[in-house]
Design a protein around this motif. Structure first.
Motif, PDB file in Angstrom:
ATOM      1  N   GLN A 106      -8.935   7.563 -15.480  1.00 22.90           N
ATOM      2  CA  GLN A 106      -9.145   6.320 -15.192  1.00 22.90           C
ATOM      3  C   GLN A 106      -8.051   5.458 -15.159  1.00 22.90           C
ATOM      4  N   GLN A 179     -13.100   2.920 -11.097  1.00 19.51           N
ATOM      5  CA  GLN A 179     -13.866   3.676 -11.781  1.00 19.51           C
ATOM      6  C   GLN A 179     -13.661   3.780 -13.234  1.00 19.51           C
ATOM      7  N   ASP A 181     -14.559   3.027 -16.843  1.00 17.44           N
ATOM      8  CA  ASP A 181     -15.745   2.185 -17.505  1.00 17.44           C
ATOM      9  C   ASP A 181     -15.132   1.943 -18.781  1.00 17.44           C
ATOM     10  N   THR A 184     -13.460  -1.799 -18.621  1.00 17.02           N
ATOM     11  CA  THR A 184     -13.697  -2.987 -18.000  1.00 17.02           C
ATOM     12  C   THR A 184     -13.548  -4.119 -18.798  1.00 17.02           C
TER      13      THR A 184
END
Length: 282
Positions: A106, A179, A181, A184
């Motif tokens: 990420q 993407q 998570d 965020t």
């Protein structure tokens, strides 16, 4: 009578200095400064989030190779006969590397990885360290992030705070992918604190906006009319390209083009001679 002999000394001609001329960019791109309060807030949120995820790179310590004597070679051979238990060797192999690969995917760590991610339009946020020298290392990221409409900013002390948490020596650029998570909340909190980038040629109308306007008007048409319009587009591509490229340049200010002169090795510093390795006698 004494005859005076003429001197045999020769005059050496001075070498011409080679100068290479090249066209320089008239625009100067600089990162906007972030205030002290915003800087501390960004670093604190990053530190808390990275500690919560527990992402870290564990590397095995490298041993220096030394020339072994005969006695040491014999001891090494004797030690190799006694095998270590399998559990210890497997445990050492598992510890090396990133602790969580899913969280690592990420993030984009480093200038090269961030550049590739920006070219593919995969980033939501980009943070650059101010300690990068020379500034050319991170200056190209200003245009790339502005073209992809990704918020980017230069944060002082980024490498000092984030690199030890990730188990790295230095981090000059850190990007958060779309993407992501786990990050965020941190991204949503950091983005308002980053100032907008200023790139002159993104202030005007582009070809993409013209294309979007053309597609929006074609949605209300019937299928037969759309087929005819597509046929006309294929036949008159050149004409439409010239029409779409006509931008509103009334407020454009022309910049003077500079010529840069480069002198290779201006101080005439000579490289030291390489030392030849001596062949060891058998």
């Amino acid at each position: 009578m004494s005859v005076i002999q003429q001197g045999t000394a020769t005059l050496r001609k001075a070498k011409k200095i080679t100068v290479k001329t090249c066209l320089d960019n008239p625009f100067v791109f600089q990162w906007k400064t972030i205030d002290g309060e915003d800087m501390h807030f960004i670093l604190q949120t990053l530190e808390e989030r990275l500690k919560h995820t527990g992402l870290k790179k564990i590397e095995t310590p490298r041993k220096k190779k030394r020339s072994l004597t005969k006695k040491q070679m014999e001891r090494k051979c004797d030690a190799s006969t006694t095998e270590l238990p399998k559990g210890e060797t497997e445990g050492n192999h598992q510890k090396a590397g990133w602790t969580d690969i899913s969280v690592r995917r990420q993030l984009a760590i480093g200038v090269n990885e961030v550049t590739k991610a920006l070219e593919k339009n995969e980033l939501l946020l980009l943070l650059v360290c101010k300690s990068a020298k020379p500034a050319m290392i991170t200056s190209h990221l200003i245009q790339l992030s502005a073209s992809r409409a990704t918020p980017a900013g230069q944060v002082p002390r980024l490498s000092e705070t984030v690199a030890p948490l990730l188990g790295l020596t230095s981090i000059l650029a850190l990007g958060f992918k779309k993407q992501s998570d786990k990050f965020t909340e941190a991204i949503e909190a950091i983005i308002p604190k980053i100032p907008a980038l200023e790139v002159p040629w993104f202030q005007y109308r582009t070809e993409e906006s013209v294309g979007h306007a053309h597609t929006d008007s074609s949605e209300n048409e019937e299928p037969e009319q759309l087929a005819e319009a597509l046929g006309d587009e294929l036949t008159s591509q050149k004409r439409k390209r010239t029409e779409s490229s006509q931008l509103d340049l009334s407020n454009v200010i022309l910049q003077p083009l500079k010529i840069k002169k480069l002198v290779p090795n201006p101080n005439k510093m000579k490289k030291p001679p390489r030392k030849k390795k001596k062949a060891f006698s058998a």
